[in-house]
Every structure is written in structure tokens, then in C-alpha cells.
Design an enzyme around this catalytic site. Sequence first.
Site, PDB file in Angstrom:
ATOM      1  N   HIS A 177      -3.374   7.129   2.619  1.00 43.38           N
ATOM      2  CA  HIS A 177      -3.776   5.823   2.104  1.00 43.38           C
ATOM      3  C   HIS A 177      -5.157   5.514   2.672  1.00 43.38           C
ATOM      4  CE1 HIS A 177      -4.036   1.757   1.019  1.00 43.38           C
ATOM      5  NE2 HIS A 177      -3.781   1.270   2.212  1.00 43.38           N
ATOM      6  N   CYS A 205       0.819  -1.228   0.000  1.00 43.80           N
ATOM      7  CA  CYS A 205       0.000   0.000   0.000  1.00 43.80           C
ATOM      8  C   CYS A 205       0.847   1.270   0.000  1.00 43.80           C
ATOM      9  CB  CYS A 205      -0.940  -0.003   1.198  1.00 43.80           C
ATOM     10  SG  CYS A 205      -1.965  -1.469   1.274  1.00 43.80           S
ATOM     11  N   ASN A 217     -10.101  -0.151   0.142  1.00 39.04           N
ATOM     12  CA  ASN A 217      -8.640  -0.062   0.123  1.00 39.04           C
ATOM     13  C   ASN A 217      -8.124  -0.604  -1.215  1.00 39.04           C
ATOM     14  OD1 ASN A 217      -5.899  -0.468   0.482  1.00 39.04           O
ATOM     15  ND2 ASN A 217      -6.091  -1.402   2.502  1.00 39.04           N
TER      16      ASN A 217
HETATM   17  N1  ACO Z   1     -18.578  -8.687   9.514  1.00 44.55           N
HETATM   18  C1  ACO Z   1     -18.996  -9.046  10.732  1.00 44.55           C
HETATM   19  N2  ACO Z   1     -18.188  -9.473  11.704  1.00 44.55           N
HETATM   20  C2  ACO Z   1     -16.864  -9.519  11.440  1.00 44.55           C
HETATM   21  C3  ACO Z   1     -16.342  -9.167  10.181  1.00 44.55           C
HETATM   22  C4  ACO Z   1     -17.267  -8.746   9.195  1.00 44.55           C
HETATM   23  N3  ACO Z   1     -16.879  -8.370   7.964  1.00 44.55           N
HETATM   24  N4  ACO Z   1     -15.012  -9.321  10.209  1.00 44.55           N
HETATM   25  C5  ACO Z   1     -14.680  -9.747  11.430  1.00 44.55           C
HETATM   26  N5  ACO Z   1     -15.810  -9.886  12.176  1.00 44.55           N
HETATM   27  C6  ACO Z   1     -15.941 -10.332  13.555  1.00 44.55           C
HETATM   28  C7  ACO Z   1     -14.800 -11.213  14.003  1.00 44.55           C
HETATM   29  O1  ACO Z   1     -14.986 -12.543  13.582  1.00 44.55           O
HETATM   30  C8  ACO Z   1     -14.862 -11.053  15.489  1.00 44.55           C
HETATM   31  O2  ACO Z   1     -15.892 -11.875  15.975  1.00 44.55           O
HETATM   32  P1  ACO Z   1     -15.700 -12.678  17.380  1.00 44.55           P
HETATM   33  O3  ACO Z   1     -15.509 -11.584  18.395  1.00 44.55           O
HETATM   34  O4  ACO Z   1     -16.956 -13.425  17.481  1.00 44.55           O
HETATM   35  O5  ACO Z   1     -14.466 -13.500  17.188  1.00 44.55           O
HETATM   36  C9  ACO Z   1     -15.306  -9.609  15.679  1.00 44.55           C
HETATM   37  O6  ACO Z   1     -15.893  -9.213  14.417  1.00 44.55           O
HETATM   38  C10 ACO Z   1     -14.181  -8.668  15.994  1.00 44.55           C
HETATM   39  O7  ACO Z   1     -13.103  -8.961  15.123  1.00 44.55           O
HETATM   40  P2  ACO Z   1     -11.775  -8.148  15.106  1.00 44.55           P
HETATM   41  O8  ACO Z   1     -10.898  -8.681  14.030  1.00 44.55           O
HETATM   42  O9  ACO Z   1     -11.224  -8.095  16.489  1.00 44.55           O
HETATM   43  O10 ACO Z   1     -12.369  -6.724  14.702  1.00 44.55           O
HETATM   44  P3  ACO Z   1     -11.662  -5.357  14.660  1.00 44.55           P
HETATM   45  O11 ACO Z   1     -12.416  -4.410  15.504  1.00 44.55           O
HETATM   46  O12 ACO Z   1     -10.186  -5.454  14.858  1.00 44.55           O
HETATM   47  O13 ACO Z   1     -11.914  -4.919  13.144  1.00 44.55           O
HETATM   48  C11 ACO Z   1     -10.710  -4.838  11.059  1.00 44.55           C
HETATM   49  C12 ACO Z   1     -11.400  -5.717  12.084  1.00 44.55           C
HETATM   50  C13 ACO Z   1     -11.737  -3.907  10.456  1.00 44.55           C
HETATM   51  C14 ACO Z   1     -10.102  -5.728   9.989  1.00 44.55           C
HETATM   52  C15 ACO Z   1      -9.607  -4.010  11.787  1.00 44.55           C
HETATM   53  O14 ACO Z   1      -8.770  -4.865  12.522  1.00 44.55           O
HETATM   54  C16 ACO Z   1      -8.790  -3.224  10.830  1.00 44.55           C
HETATM   55  O15 ACO Z   1      -9.267  -2.274  10.239  1.00 44.55           O
HETATM   56  N6  ACO Z   1      -7.490  -3.544  10.684  1.00 44.55           N
HETATM   57  C17 ACO Z   1      -6.649  -2.880   9.705  1.00 44.55           C
HETATM   58  C18 ACO Z   1      -6.729  -3.692   8.488  1.00 44.55           C
HETATM   59  C19 ACO Z   1      -6.387  -2.974   7.241  1.00 44.55           C
HETATM   60  O16 ACO Z   1      -6.747  -1.857   7.002  1.00 44.55           O
HETATM   61  N7  ACO Z   1      -5.712  -3.718   6.383  1.00 44.55           N
HETATM   62  C20 ACO Z   1      -5.435  -3.266   5.080  1.00 44.55           C
HETATM   63  C21 ACO Z   1      -4.083  -3.562   4.638  1.00 44.55           C
HETATM   64  S1  ACO Z   1      -2.902  -2.609   5.464  1.00 44.55           S
HETATM   65  C22 ACO Z   1      -3.248  -1.115   5.079  1.00 44.55           C
HETATM   66  O17 ACO Z   1      -3.677  -0.857   3.995  1.00 44.55           O
HETATM   67  C23 ACO Z   1      -3.036  -0.102   6.074  1.00 44.55           C
END
Ligand code: ACO
Length: 340
Positions: A267, A127, A297
Site C-alpha cells: 500500500h 486502505c 495515497n
Molecule cells: N507541511 C509542513 N509542516 C507540517 C505539515 C506539512 N504538510 N504537516 C504537519 N506539519 C508540522 C506539524 O504541524 C508539526 O509542527 P509543530 O512541531 O510545530 O507542531 C510538525 O510538522 C511535525 O508534525 P508531526 O505530525 O509530528 O509529523 P510527523 O513526522 O509525524 O509526520 C505524517 C506527519 C507525515 C502525517 C506522519 O505522521 C505519517 O506519515 N503518518 C502516517 C499517516 C498515513 O500514512 N496515513 C494514511 C492513512 S493510513 C494508511 O494508508 C497507512
Amino acid sequence: MNPPPHKIQVPEGSGLRAAITGTGSYLPERVMTNADFAKIVETTDEWIMTRTGIRERHLARVDETPSDMGIVAARRALEKAGISAEAVEMIIVATLSPDYAFPNTGCLVQAGIGAKNAFCFDLEAACSGFVYGLEMARRCVEAGGIRTALVLGAEKMSSIVDYTDRQTCVLFGDGAGAAIVQGVRDGRGVLGTVLGSDGTLADLLIQKAGGSRMPATEETVRQKMHMIRMSGREVFKHAVLNMSQAAKKALECSGCAMEEIACVVPHQANLRIIEAIAARLGVGLDRFYLNVERTGNMSSASIPVALDEAIACGRVKPGDKVLTVAFGSGFTWGATVIQF
Ligand code: ACO
């Protein structure tokens, strides 16, 4: 004293600065909404919106590739810069989803636009790829070796996203953005850049199979190891920390205060990451150009697409100073201050 290698300051007195003289972008026609995702994985519009700020993203056709999208974006950037493809001497395509492992996507873009005087290569910094590519172009232009470069971010993330993994599939979209970089002596241009990497954290965001460490086999395909795997929470934490630090360092090394920045083009990974960075920089979200809600993204394409949109809608005007800041797999990060 020389600055450390990751802190790059434009040499004072050379007079020549690398400026972005034209931008262009392309988003595929097909749009996938959060409601569409709710039909294929267990998720809701409400969950995706509150966690990511993403409402919809554009997805390429099956037969549409990063070079196809890049060619359209490149033609639009050339037109804005008012130059012909033959003036381009170097093409850098930042991509983690190239058409082929080889030949490089830059060569395919070259053939598509007829840039027969260019040498071409791909750059993989996930990214952060566009910010890295822009800095490589700046160094070549300011060293006097290249007069005109084309820097692209072009991604078909949908080709490496596992559409059964709800944690990752909702995050990504496809698209391409382009910038023409030329040496000028009128005060415009890149004022300062900071790049950084931390390879000790490579496993946190990775496509494990398909390279030479784990060539594609029936087993790797069955286990979907050629798809993106991500430790979301860890990525989130490192993204906020490194992007806000890089942004502050880029301001410092370009001699600019945050108040001078007309627009931040980050980004566009996730609205919550951008909100956290805004808070750490002590500015409101209104200073940021945001399109994450419409695009998701797009990895290396996110910044050049957002920059092109920001210019097209008048958010970035001639004379404005813009701060771009990125973070991605590797980990890699970078920030740059550009005067338009
Ligand atoms: N819909 C519903 N529930 C979901 C989804 C979804 N799409 N995805 C995950 N969950 C659930 C999980 O299974 C989990 O359930 P559980 O508690 O029963 O196990 C719960 O939601 C919480 O999951 P987490 O992974 O802890 O959720 P979090 O609040 O961390 O959000 C997310 C997840 C959005 C991916 C976050 O971690 C994030 O934004 N991370 C950065 C990722 C990113 O941007 N990556 C891109 C590449 S790097 C870059 O470009 C910067």
C-alpha cells in the site's frame, strides 16, 4: 487442526486456484504538485518529500467519481484478461469514498461496463480494501461458486480531504485499479493470505460525520467533520508494525521465503512507512514497486494501480511471486502472496 480464522491457507489438493488474469488502472488527468499545496497551506516541497516521499498526486475532476474511474480501470482489466464483461459473475468494489451511500458503486460499475450477469457490492476496509476484496473473490472462486470476479479499488479521496489541514491534505490522491480473478489449474494464483483488524483503534483514522451515528448537519459540515481526521504518528506506528507482521505471516502461510518474492507491491501510503517495512523484512527497497511519489495515497486503489503498473513495465512477469501488503482505517490490515 484448523488455522485461526485470520490465517487462511489455500486448501491443498483442490487443484483450483484463484489467479489474477488481467489488471487495469486509471489515474485522473489533473496533477497537484507539492508546489501547488504550498500556495494553499503552510508547507513546502521539502517537508512533504522528506516526511512522505510524495511529490505529486492525481485529483479527479469535480464531476468524476469512483465509479467513473473504476469503469475505465475495469474495461482495461477485461481487455488484458481477454474476456467480455458478460463473463463477470461478481463485482466487488473496495472503496471508502463511494459515489453514494447507496446504491453501491459495484452496481454503477456493472451498468457502465455492461456486466449484466454479475452480482455487485461494495466492501469497506479502507486502505486494505483491495486485499480484502481479493481474498473474498478467492474464496468464492476456489469454492467453485464463481468462475470470474472483478475486484476494484476506486477512490475519490479529494472528496473527503480537508484542504486546510496540512497534516492530511498532502497525503492523498484519486484513482482506480482493477483485477480480474479467475479459477485456474496451472499453478498460478493466490498462495496465501492474512487478514486482520483492530476496531479498538477506530478513532485514530476516521471520518466522523455523514454516517448514521452523526448524520450530516449544517454544524457537522461547518466543523468539517465529514473530512478525514488522523492521528498521524499513531497511524504510522501501527501501520509499520501490522504491515510487517502481516507480510511475514503471509509468506509463512503460503510456504514462501522472502527470497522467492520477485516484487513487493505495498500500500503506497508513505515512503517512510514502506522503508520501515523493508527494513523489518530484511530486504532492500529495490524489491518494492513504488509509485507513491507520483500518486500519493489512493487508499484501496493504491495496490491495484501499483500492481497494474508493475505488470505493464515488466517488474512483474509471468511466473513471478508477488507479495502485497496493506494497512488502513479500522484498523484493518492484510497481506497476500500471488503467483503470476
Ligand atoms: N507541511 C509542513 N509542516 C507540517 C505539515 C506539512 N504538510 N504537516 C504537519 N506539519 C508540522 C506539524 O504541524 C508539526 O509542527 P509543530 O512541531 O510545530 O507542531 C510538525 O510538522 C511535525 O508534525 P508531526 O505530525 O509530528 O509529523 P510527523 O513526522 O509525524 O509526520 C505524517 C506527519 C507525515 C502525517 C506522519 O505522521 C505519517 O506519515 N503518518 C502516517 C499517516 C498515513 O500514512 N496515513 C494514511 C492513512 S493510513 C494508511 O494508508 C497507512
